[in-house]
Design an enzyme around this catalytic site. Structure first.
Site, PDB file in Angstrom:
ATOM      1  N   ARG A  58       0.802  -1.219   0.000  1.00  0.00           N
ATOM      2  CA  ARG A  58       0.000   0.000   0.000  1.00  0.00           C
ATOM      3  C   ARG A  58       0.839   1.274   0.000  1.00  0.00           C
ATOM      4  O   ARG A  58       0.648   2.161  -0.834  1.00  0.00           O
ATOM      5  CB  ARG A  58      -0.912   0.052   1.241  1.00  0.00           C
ATOM      6  CG  ARG A  58      -2.194  -0.728   1.112  1.00  0.00           C
ATOM      7  CD  ARG A  58      -2.571  -1.290   2.473  1.00  0.00           C
ATOM      8  NE  ARG A  58      -1.559  -2.264   2.823  1.00  0.00           N
ATOM      9  CZ  ARG A  58      -1.624  -3.532   2.443  1.00  0.00           C
ATOM     10  NH1 ARG A  58      -2.654  -3.970   1.804  1.00  0.00           N
ATOM     11  NH2 ARG A  58      -0.646  -4.383   2.736  1.00  0.00           N
ATOM     12  N   THR A  59       1.741   1.391   0.964  1.00  0.00           N
ATOM     13  CA  THR A  59       2.434   2.672   1.156  1.00  0.00           C
ATOM     14  C   THR A  59       3.304   3.007  -0.051  1.00  0.00           C
ATOM     15  O   THR A  59       3.304   4.142  -0.534  1.00  0.00           O
ATOM     16  CB  THR A  59       3.281   2.619   2.447  1.00  0.00           C
ATOM     17  OG1 THR A  59       2.462   2.098   3.490  1.00  0.00           O
ATOM     18  CG2 THR A  59       3.783   3.994   2.836  1.00  0.00           C
ATOM     19  N   LYS A  86      25.568  -4.368  -0.479  1.00  0.00           N
ATOM     20  CA  LYS A  86      27.044  -4.392  -0.525  1.00  0.00           C
ATOM     21  C   LYS A  86      27.629  -3.651   0.671  1.00  0.00           C
ATOM     22  O   LYS A  86      28.822  -3.396   0.724  1.00  0.00           O
ATOM     23  CB  LYS A  86      27.532  -3.725  -1.820  1.00  0.00           C
ATOM     24  CG  LYS A  86      27.017  -4.369  -3.092  1.00  0.00           C
ATOM     25  CD  LYS A  86      27.492  -3.548  -4.292  1.00  0.00           C
ATOM     26  CE  LYS A  86      26.703  -3.906  -5.538  1.00  0.00           C
ATOM     27  NZ  LYS A  86      26.822  -2.884  -6.572  1.00  0.00           N
ATOM     28  N   ARG A 108      11.090   3.930   4.093  1.00  0.00           N
ATOM     29  CA  ARG A 108      10.591   2.944   5.068  1.00  0.00           C
ATOM     30  C   ARG A 108      11.793   2.155   5.557  1.00  0.00           C
ATOM     31  O   ARG A 108      12.616   1.708   4.757  1.00  0.00           O
ATOM     32  CB  ARG A 108       9.569   1.994   4.457  1.00  0.00           C
ATOM     33  CG  ARG A 108       9.297   0.817   5.392  1.00  0.00           C
ATOM     34  CD  ARG A 108       8.098   0.025   5.050  1.00  0.00           C
ATOM     35  NE  ARG A 108       6.873   0.779   5.261  1.00  0.00           N
ATOM     36  CZ  ARG A 108       5.659   0.235   5.178  1.00  0.00           C
ATOM     37  NH1 ARG A 108       5.534  -1.041   4.885  1.00  0.00           N
ATOM     38  NH2 ARG A 108       4.586   0.959   5.371  1.00  0.00           N
ATOM     39  N   HIS A 136       4.322   5.943  11.757  1.00  0.00           N
ATOM     40  CA  HIS A 136       3.920   5.759  10.351  1.00  0.00           C
ATOM     41  C   HIS A 136       2.948   6.920  10.080  1.00  0.00           C
ATOM     42  O   HIS A 136       1.732   6.744  10.012  1.00  0.00           O
ATOM     43  CB  HIS A 136       3.255   4.397  10.187  1.00  0.00           C
ATOM     44  CG  HIS A 136       3.026   3.966   8.759  1.00  0.00           C
ATOM     45  ND1 HIS A 136       3.141   4.817   7.668  1.00  0.00           N
ATOM     46  CD2 HIS A 136       2.683   2.754   8.259  1.00  0.00           C
ATOM     47  CE1 HIS A 136       2.874   4.134   6.561  1.00  0.00           C
ATOM     48  NE2 HIS A 136       2.598   2.883   6.892  1.00  0.00           N
TER      49      HIS A 136
HETATM   50  N1   CP Z   1      -0.417  -0.009   5.873  1.00  0.00           N
HETATM   51  C1   CP Z   1       0.786  -0.264   5.356  1.00  0.00           C
HETATM   52  O1   CP Z   1       1.796   0.341   5.739  1.00  0.00           O
HETATM   53  O2   CP Z   1       0.800  -1.250   4.400  1.00  0.00           O
HETATM   54  P1   CP Z   1       2.097  -1.686   3.581  1.00  0.00           P
HETATM   55  O3   CP Z   1       3.038  -2.344   4.556  1.00  0.00           O
HETATM   56  O4   CP Z   1       1.615  -2.622   2.516  1.00  0.00           O
HETATM   57  O5   CP Z   1       2.721  -0.443   3.019  1.00  0.00           O
END
Ligand code: CP
Length: 312
Positions: A58-59, A86, A108, A136
């Protein structure tokens, strides 16, 4: 008010006014996705790099769609297939991306604080797409945007967050944002999955799922993060479902208008029944759609702040 931050690292340090500015900006961008040509030129000529050290559906896709709707160029880097393998450090990777003339890094990372470390070491914008158990922020913003869309307000709303609070960056960001905007938040989890001192964030805590649901306007169901559960806090998945799973029987005892949210990915039959995940009260896929507008707003605001700094 004016957005002045070059980075979005979390909701803990944002003011109520900054949160509201993201939400109103997202509101104005939502319409773009309904057009035949789903694009505005706001970030034309800018480059967004999605730097993902952890898996995501999603993100990552949502940030890519958001950036493209703003007419930015987008490059995706998965740590698994990059020079991280590496031995390149996060800071070196960031500085190289800056030298490649990118304008925004969306990161992320599995370590709490990684986005902040990167932001300190590059001059370009950094947006946190989830760092360890810490925050998040864009997930919480899209959750709050969805709540506002459904109820017309956040102030006074009662939100239950159910599940693996201890390992959840989504829970932490939601709590910071919701409390600042005047919602009442209850967290519900087995005792080992409630972090010590969480009450200091302004939430109520209960281990009784019926108690959590009875007054709630919305329930945000969290995924059991078994991959992060080093202490095996809840070894039996079925046992968890019996005690905390969101089911038809449990929702029937809640308010009629309660909505069901989940950040995804869903583990059907572990934290939520399939029937509830797909029922009319579920807004899970609407959250995903709202993520585009919210991320457009965030990319736009940080980029504009960066431009202003350059011309100051
Ligand atoms: N909600 C969320 O962060 O989903 P993903 O891990 O798929 O990005």
């Amino acid at each position: 008010m004016e957005w002045t931050r070059k980075d979005l690292l979390g909701l803990e340090n944002l003011s109520k006014e900054e949160l509201e500015l993201v939400l109103t900006t997202a509101d104005s961008f939502k319409e773009v996705s309904t057009r035949e040509i789903k694009k505005v030129p706001a970030l034309r000529g800018k480059t967004v790099v999605n730097l993902f050290y952890e898996p995501s559906t999603r993100t990552r896709v949502s940030f890519e769609v958001a950036a493209k709707r703003l007419s930015a160029d987008v490059i995706n880097i998965a740590a698994e297939t990059s020079s991280v393998k590496k031995g390149e450090t996060l800071i070196d990777t960031g500085r190289n991306i800056q030298s490649l003339k990118a304008d925004i890094i969306v990161i992320r990372h599995g370590c709490s604080g990684a986005a902040a470390v990167l932001a300190k070491n590059v001059g370009i914008c950094v947006v946190n797409a989830g760092d360890g158990w810490h925050e998040h922020p864009t997930q919480a913003l899209l959750d709050i945007f969805t709540l506002k869309e459904k109820f017309g307000r956040i102030k006074g709303l009662r939100v239950a967050i159910v599940g693996d609070i201890a390992h959840s960056r989504v829970a932490r960001s939601n709590i910071w944002g919701l409390i600042k905007l005047g919602a009442k938040v209850t967290v519900c989890a087995p005792p080992l999955l409630v972090p010590a001192g969480i009450e200091k964030m302004g939430v109520c805590v209960t281990g009784d799922i019926d108690d959590a649901l009875c007054a709630a306007d919305a329930v945000n169901v969290l995924r059991m993060q078994f991959e992060r559960d080093q202490h095996n806090a809840f070894p039996e998945q079925l046992e968890y479902f019996k005690k905390f799973g969101i089911t038809r029987e449990r929702l029937e005892k809640a308010k009629k208008r309660i909505i069901v949210m989940h950040p995804g990915p869903i583990n059907r039959g572990i934290e939520i029944s399939s029937e509830i995940a797909d029922c009319p009260q579920s807004v899970i896929l609407e959250q995903v759609t709202n993520g585009i507008a919210v991320r457009m707003a965030v990319l736009f605001l940080v980029s504009r702040a960066c431009e202003r700094r350059k011309s100051a």
